[in-house]
Design a protein around this motif. Structure first.
Motif, PDB file in Angstrom:
ATOM      1  N   UNK A  94       0.826  -1.214   0.000  1.00 45.11           N
ATOM      2  CA  UNK A  94       0.000   0.000   0.000  1.00 45.11           C
ATOM      3  C   UNK A  94       0.859   1.263   0.000  1.00 45.11           C
ATOM      4  N   UNK A  95       1.949   1.229   0.735  1.00 45.70           N
ATOM      5  CA  UNK A  95       2.831   2.391   0.768  1.00 45.70           C
ATOM      6  C   UNK A  95       3.461   2.657  -0.585  1.00 45.70           C
ATOM      7  N   UNK A  96       3.955   1.611  -1.223  1.00 42.49           N
ATOM      8  CA  UNK A  96       4.549   1.778  -2.553  1.00 42.49           C
ATOM      9  C   UNK A  96       3.524   2.296  -3.550  1.00 42.49           C
ATOM     10  N   UNK A  97       2.321   1.749  -3.502  1.00 42.91           N
ATOM     11  CA  UNK A  97       1.274   2.167  -4.433  1.00 42.91           C
ATOM     12  C   UNK A  97       0.921   3.634  -4.231  1.00 42.91           C
ATOM     13  N   UNK A  98       0.797   4.044  -2.984  1.00 45.82           N
ATOM     14  CA  UNK A  98       0.455   5.436  -2.686  1.00 45.82           C
ATOM     15  C   UNK A  98       1.566   6.394  -3.101  1.00 45.82           C
ATOM     16  N   UNK A  99       2.793   6.050  -2.775  1.00 45.10           N
ATOM     17  CA  UNK A  99       3.923   6.925  -3.122  1.00 45.10           C
ATOM     18  C   UNK A  99       4.087   7.023  -4.641  1.00 45.10           C
ATOM     19  N   UNK A 100       3.963   5.901  -5.336  1.00 40.92           N
ATOM     20  CA  UNK A 100       4.057   5.931  -6.796  1.00 40.92           C
ATOM     21  C   UNK A 100       3.009   6.858  -7.403  1.00 40.92           C
ATOM     22  N   UNK A 101       1.790   6.756  -6.925  1.00 38.74           N
ATOM     23  CA  UNK A 101       0.722   7.593  -7.473  1.00 38.74           C
ATOM     24  C   UNK A 101       0.950   9.064  -7.141  1.00 38.74           C
ATOM     25  N   UNK A 102       1.339   9.352  -5.912  1.00 38.90           N
ATOM     26  CA  UNK A 102       1.550  10.745  -5.517  1.00 38.90           C
ATOM     27  C   UNK A 102       2.728  11.361  -6.266  1.00 38.90           C
ATOM     28  N   UNK A 103       3.765  10.586  -6.503  1.00 41.36           N
ATOM     29  CA  UNK A 103       4.880  11.082  -7.323  1.00 41.36           C
ATOM     30  C   UNK A 103       4.412  11.399  -8.742  1.00 41.36           C
TER      31      UNK A 103
END
Length: 161
Positions: A94-103
């Motif tokens: 979930x953290x990777x998915x969120x950070x990827x999207x926010x970037x």
């Protein structure tokens, strides 16, 4: 004379082997993710409830840019992800998915802001749309995480895999 092979109307149909019938759902409730390549809840050191909560925080933390500098939409999810990624594969995903999207959304917003002088302000619409889309998707993903489901963000570059 009644037909011996006629099924009784009171019998419930049996699910085909390997399908998600009522028995399968009961045995596996709370233990599945919406994508087969994602880890199951509670598969790490954290309980299922803690997994859901920290997964939800990874997405909700992106909304911190509403109260501070625009970089907080990246720093916000980074904090819970760094704190719990070693303890839970669920939170890591979930953290990777969120950070990827926010970037991805930040890059789009920055491109829109930089292109504003060239496009006579038309690119402002791109920046505003990226911001609104980012907020809506973070809320939807946090609700899904709290329900125990994984939601891949659309239009997201995979900086972290």
């Amino acid at each position: 004379m009644e037909d011996e092979h006629k099924p009784d109307s009171q019998e419930s149909p049996q699910p085909v082997e390997g399908t998600a019938g009522p028995d399968w759902i009961e045995r596996n409730s709370g233990r599945f993710s919406s994508r087969p390549d994602q880890p199951a809840l509670g598969s790490g050191k954290l309980s299922e409830g803690e997994d859901r909560t920290w997964g939800m925080f990874c997405h909700l933390a992106a909304l911190s840019n509403l109260i501070g500098p625009s970089i907080l939409n990246i720093v916000g999810p980074l904090i819970p992800w760094l704190l719990k990624r070693q303890e839970s594969p669920w939170v890591d995903a979930h953290g990777k998915e969120s950070i990827n999207f926010q970037l991805t959304m930040s890059i789009l917003a920055w491109i829109g802001a930089l292109a504003m002088p060239i496009t006579c302000g038309v690119s402002v619409a791109l920046s505003v749309a990226a911001g609104i889309f980012s907020i809506v998707m973070a809320v939807v993903a946090s609700v899904r995480a709290n329900e125990g489901k994984f939601m891949p963000y659309p239009f997201s570059f995979r900086f972290f895999r």
